[in-house]
Write a protein that holds these residues in place. Structure first.
Motif, PDB file in Angstrom:
ATOM      1  N   SER A   1      -7.132   7.410   5.863  1.00  0.00           N
ATOM      2  CA  SER A   1      -5.904   7.515   6.643  1.00  0.00           C
ATOM      3  C   SER A   1      -5.163   6.190   6.645  1.00  0.00           C
ATOM      4  CB  SER A   1      -6.239   7.919   8.081  1.00  0.00           C
ATOM      5  OG  SER A   1      -5.110   7.819   8.906  1.00  0.00           O
ATOM      6  N   TYR A   2      -3.848   6.281   6.551  1.00  0.00           N
ATOM      7  CA  TYR A   2      -3.022   5.081   6.554  1.00  0.00           C
ATOM      8  C   TYR A   2      -2.366   4.852   7.910  1.00  0.00           C
ATOM      9  CZ  TYR A   2      -3.498   4.379   1.541  1.00  0.00           C
ATOM     10  OH  TYR A   2      -4.009   4.127   0.294  1.00  0.00           O
ATOM     11  N   ALA A   3      -2.671   5.704   8.899  1.00  0.00           N
ATOM     12  CA  ALA A   3      -2.095   5.520  10.232  1.00  0.00           C
ATOM     13  C   ALA A   3      -2.416   4.142  10.814  1.00  0.00           C
ATOM     14  CB  ALA A   3      -2.567   6.627  11.168  1.00  0.00           C
ATOM     15  N   PRO A   4      -3.656   3.616  10.669  1.00  0.00           N
ATOM     16  CA  PRO A   4      -3.923   2.275  11.208  1.00  0.00           C
ATOM     17  C   PRO A   4      -3.050   1.184  10.591  1.00  0.00           C
ATOM     18  CG  PRO A   4      -5.984   3.406  10.727  1.00  0.00           C
ATOM     19  CD  PRO A   4      -4.886   4.246  10.147  1.00  0.00           C
ATOM     20  N   VAL A   5      -2.669   1.368   9.323  1.00  0.00           N
ATOM     21  CA  VAL A   5      -1.808   0.392   8.668  1.00  0.00           C
ATOM     22  C   VAL A   5      -0.461   0.319   9.380  1.00  0.00           C
ATOM     23  CG1 VAL A   5      -0.530  -0.113   6.541  1.00  0.00           C
ATOM     24  CG2 VAL A   5      -2.926   0.590   6.422  1.00  0.00           C
TER      25      VAL A   5
ATOM     26  N   GLY B   1      -5.569  -3.734   4.073  1.00  0.00           N
ATOM     27  CA  GLY B   1      -6.461  -3.106   3.101  1.00  0.00           C
ATOM     28  C   GLY B   1      -7.817  -2.795   3.697  1.00  0.00           C
ATOM     29  N   ALA B   2      -8.331  -3.703   4.543  1.00  0.00           N
ATOM     30  CA  ALA B   2      -9.602  -3.444   5.210  1.00  0.00           C
ATOM     31  C   ALA B   2      -9.490  -2.258   6.162  1.00  0.00           C
ATOM     32  CB  ALA B   2     -10.044  -4.699   5.958  1.00  0.00           C
ATOM     33  N   LEU B   3      -8.351  -2.121   6.836  1.00  0.00           N
ATOM     34  CA  LEU B   3      -8.143  -0.973   7.723  1.00  0.00           C
ATOM     35  C   LEU B   3      -8.162   0.339   6.949  1.00  0.00           C
ATOM     36  CD1 LEU B   3      -5.329  -2.343  10.076  1.00  0.00           C
ATOM     37  CD2 LEU B   3      -7.717  -1.900  10.675  1.00  0.00           C
ATOM     38  N   VAL B   4      -7.529   0.338   5.770  1.00  0.00           N
ATOM     39  CA  VAL B   4      -7.526   1.539   4.937  1.00  0.00           C
ATOM     40  C   VAL B   4      -8.937   1.893   4.500  1.00  0.00           C
ATOM     41  CG1 VAL B   4      -6.767   2.492   2.719  1.00  0.00           C
ATOM     42  CG2 VAL B   4      -5.164   1.216   4.136  1.00  0.00           C
ATOM     43  N   ALA B   5      -9.700   0.881   4.090  1.00  0.00           N
ATOM     44  CA  ALA B   5     -11.050   1.128   3.595  1.00  0.00           C
ATOM     45  C   ALA B   5     -11.959   1.690   4.683  1.00  0.00           C
ATOM     46  CB  ALA B   5     -11.639  -0.167   3.034  1.00  0.00           C
TER      47      ALA B   5
ATOM     48  N   THR C   1       4.129  10.416  12.426  1.00  0.00           N
ATOM     49  CA  THR C   1       4.625  11.625  11.775  1.00  0.00           C
ATOM     50  C   THR C   1       3.634  12.249  10.807  1.00  0.00           C
ATOM     51  OG1 THR C   1       5.710  10.225  10.122  1.00  0.00           O
ATOM     52  CG2 THR C   1       7.064  11.006  11.965  1.00  0.00           C
ATOM     53  N   GLY C   2       2.646  11.483  10.339  1.00  0.00           N
ATOM     54  CA  GLY C   2       1.679  12.044   9.399  1.00  0.00           C
ATOM     55  C   GLY C   2       2.321  12.363   8.068  1.00  0.00           C
TER      56      GLY C   2
ATOM     57  N   TYR D   1       0.795  -1.223   0.000  1.00  0.00           N
ATOM     58  CA  TYR D   1       0.000   0.000   0.000  1.00  0.00           C
ATOM     59  C   TYR D   1       0.829   1.276   0.000  1.00  0.00           C
ATOM     60  CZ  TYR D   1      -3.685  -3.275   1.037  1.00  0.00           C
ATOM     61  OH  TYR D   1      -4.549  -4.333   0.966  1.00  0.00           O
ATOM     62  N   VAL D   2       2.148   1.151   0.061  1.00  0.00           N
ATOM     63  CA  VAL D   2       2.994   2.351   0.091  1.00  0.00           C
ATOM     64  C   VAL D   2       2.847   3.212  -1.160  1.00  0.00           C
ATOM     65  CG1 VAL D   2       5.412   3.113  -0.013  1.00  0.00           C
ATOM     66  CG2 VAL D   2       4.669   1.553   1.778  1.00  0.00           C
TER      67      VAL D   2
END
Length: 471
Positions: free
Chosen positions: A440-444, A430-434, A368-369, A303-304
């Motif tokens: 937000s990709y912080a959960p990833v 991927g489910a976390l992103v969705a 870091t965002g 996902y990067v």
């Protein structure tokens, strides 16, 4: 800090053999070149087709089914890994590796001549069966030819080749499609595969295998293939449609199949996947570390590029180039740890330091965002450097703990666990992103950090012992 214990002997429940003698330098160079080529072939075809898919759709049509061109290879690769390792132990690693190369090359030729997507997907399935041997058996061959203490340095470059080939696959596939045709993505394997076949016959040591009088564990191989198939299908469907009644039911059936497979493998006389070895703490913890590496590293890397494009509004080329420091980190990690183990024989600090470094880098990415891209690149390189420090070490340690009679099965088991982590990790992340607000990709990255924290606990539980030096 306790004193290091003496070098580990093979697993007491399984008859062993003396530590292998290192082959002559010229023979070792030929063996190394052979295994590099074989590993590169198997790894390239995991990703090389991705950038050729639009051209395949334009010529063959069926856009709704074209994803099977990618999925079929991953499915067969994962499903066949345990059987490839067990067959190598039974009939000799060189013989099964040569057969794997032949299947891979023949299936590659069929892929290039495909006239519709259905035939192409079927040929990719056959190609994946050969690819399983290409990725599993080189490490088992090394275990039979190189002492454990030197093996980490020998396997390090193979791990680097795997990482480079995986990242370079889409670039090479796109270039071949642009300058020739998508069919050359597969036909490229013909001359390379022919060279690999010659090298396997001339450079890989002959092994007699340990067939004995027991039958091959066919039912175990089928059950494990069923589990792998279920994992790939469920995670692919969940990534495309989300979790619903169908995907949840599929996951439950796969879990049941997994329980049945493990129960059978515990009772089998000659199991494809020797789960009894999980009673050995070292083997068990190495498997958990392989799972953590699969989820944490390859899962997040899927996902990067998308994350960078969405957050920084960069081009696809720029986001792809961000994978270069990732590759550099893996290459540096596997080679540094391998050469250090060869010199000193001490290996335990590398899984500990690697998990700590990767977990810290993932946590920093979560906190870091929108950091500057150079900072992001540096953190990704550190994440992969940490994983590279233990990625191949755990293979060598588990091989040494299991003993030479099941080295192929142990190697295949670790590869199977790692690929399971890649598949499940990509789906979960991927489910976390969705579900995350605003994409937000912080959960990833938070989940990745937690995964490596678990790996750190496993690494701390590993025994303090030295690997065998050459006799």
């Amino acid at each position: 800090m306790g004193a290091a214990t003496p070098p580990h002997t093979p697993h007491p429940a399984i008859p062993g053999s003396p530590v292998p003698l290192a082959p002559p330098r010229t023979r070792r160079r030929a063996l190394f070149g052979c295994l590099v080529l074989v590993t590169a072939l198997g790894a390239l075809d995991q990703t090389i087709v991705a950038t050729a898919l639009p051209a395949i759709v334009a010529e063959l049509g069926a856009p709704s089914r074209v994803s099977w061109v990618v999925t079929a290879y991953a499915l067969a690769l994962t499903a066949a890994m345990p059987a490839a390792g067990a067959l190598g132990d039974r009939f000799g690693h060189r013989r099964v590796l040569a057969l794997s190369v032949a299947v891979f090359v023949a299936a590659s030729a069929a892929c290039g001549f495909a006239g519709d997507v259905g035939f192409l997907a079927a040929a990719r399935l056959a190609q994946g069966l050969g690819g399983a041997g290409l990725l599993v058996l080189p490490q088992a061959v090394v275990a039979g030819a190189v002492p454990a203490r030197e093996r980490a340095a020998f396997l390090g470059p193979l791990g680097a080749v795997y990482a480079i080939a995986t990242v370079a696959g889409p670039l090479l596939g796109g270039w071949l499609t642009d300058v020739t045709s998508w069919r050359w993505v597969f036909w490229l394997n013909l001359p390379l595969g022919a060279a690999a076949a010659v090298l396997v016959r001339t450079a890989v040591p002959t092994g007699r295998g340990h067939a004995g009088r027991t039958r091959f564990d066919t039912l175990g191989a089928v059950l494990l293939a069923t589990v792998a198939t279920g994992l790939v299908l469920v995670t692919t469907a969940a990534a495309e449609t989300g979790w619903n009644a169908a995907t949840t039911t599929g996951a439950a059936l796969t879990a049941v199949a997994g329980a049945v497979a493990l129960g059978w493998e515990r009772r089998a006389a000659n199991p494809v996947l020797p789960v009894a070895l999980l009673r050995d703490r070292t083997v068990r913890l190495c498997c958990l570390l392989a799972l953590a590496g699969g989820i944490g590293l390859f899962g997040v890397l899927a996902y990067v590029p998308t994350w960078v494009q969405e957050l920084y509004r960069t081009s696809a080329t720029t986001s792809g180039l961000l994978l270069l420091p990732v590759t550099a980190g893996i290459v540096a990690g596997v080679n540094a740890s391998g050469f250090a183990v060869r010199r000193w024989g001490v290996w335990r600090p590398f899984p500990v330091a690697g998990c700590a470094l990767s977990g810290g880098a993932a946590a920093a990415l979560a906190w870091t965002g929108a950091a500057p891209l150079p900072v992001v690149a540096a953190l990704l390189a550190l994440l992969d450097l940490g994983t590279g420090l233990f990625m191949q070490i755990v293979v060598v340690v588990a091989q040494d703990a299991g003993g030479p009679r099941v080295v192929g099965a142990v190697t295949a088991g670790l590869a199977f666990v790692r690929e399971t982590g890649v598949t499940v990790g990509a789906a979960v992340l991927g489910a976390l992103v969705a579900r995350a607000a605003g994409g937000s990709y912080a959960p990833v990255f938070t989940t990745t950090a937690a995964c490596f924290a678990t790996g750190l606990l496993c690494a701390l539980g590993l025994p303090r012992r030295l690997l065998e030096s050459k006799s």
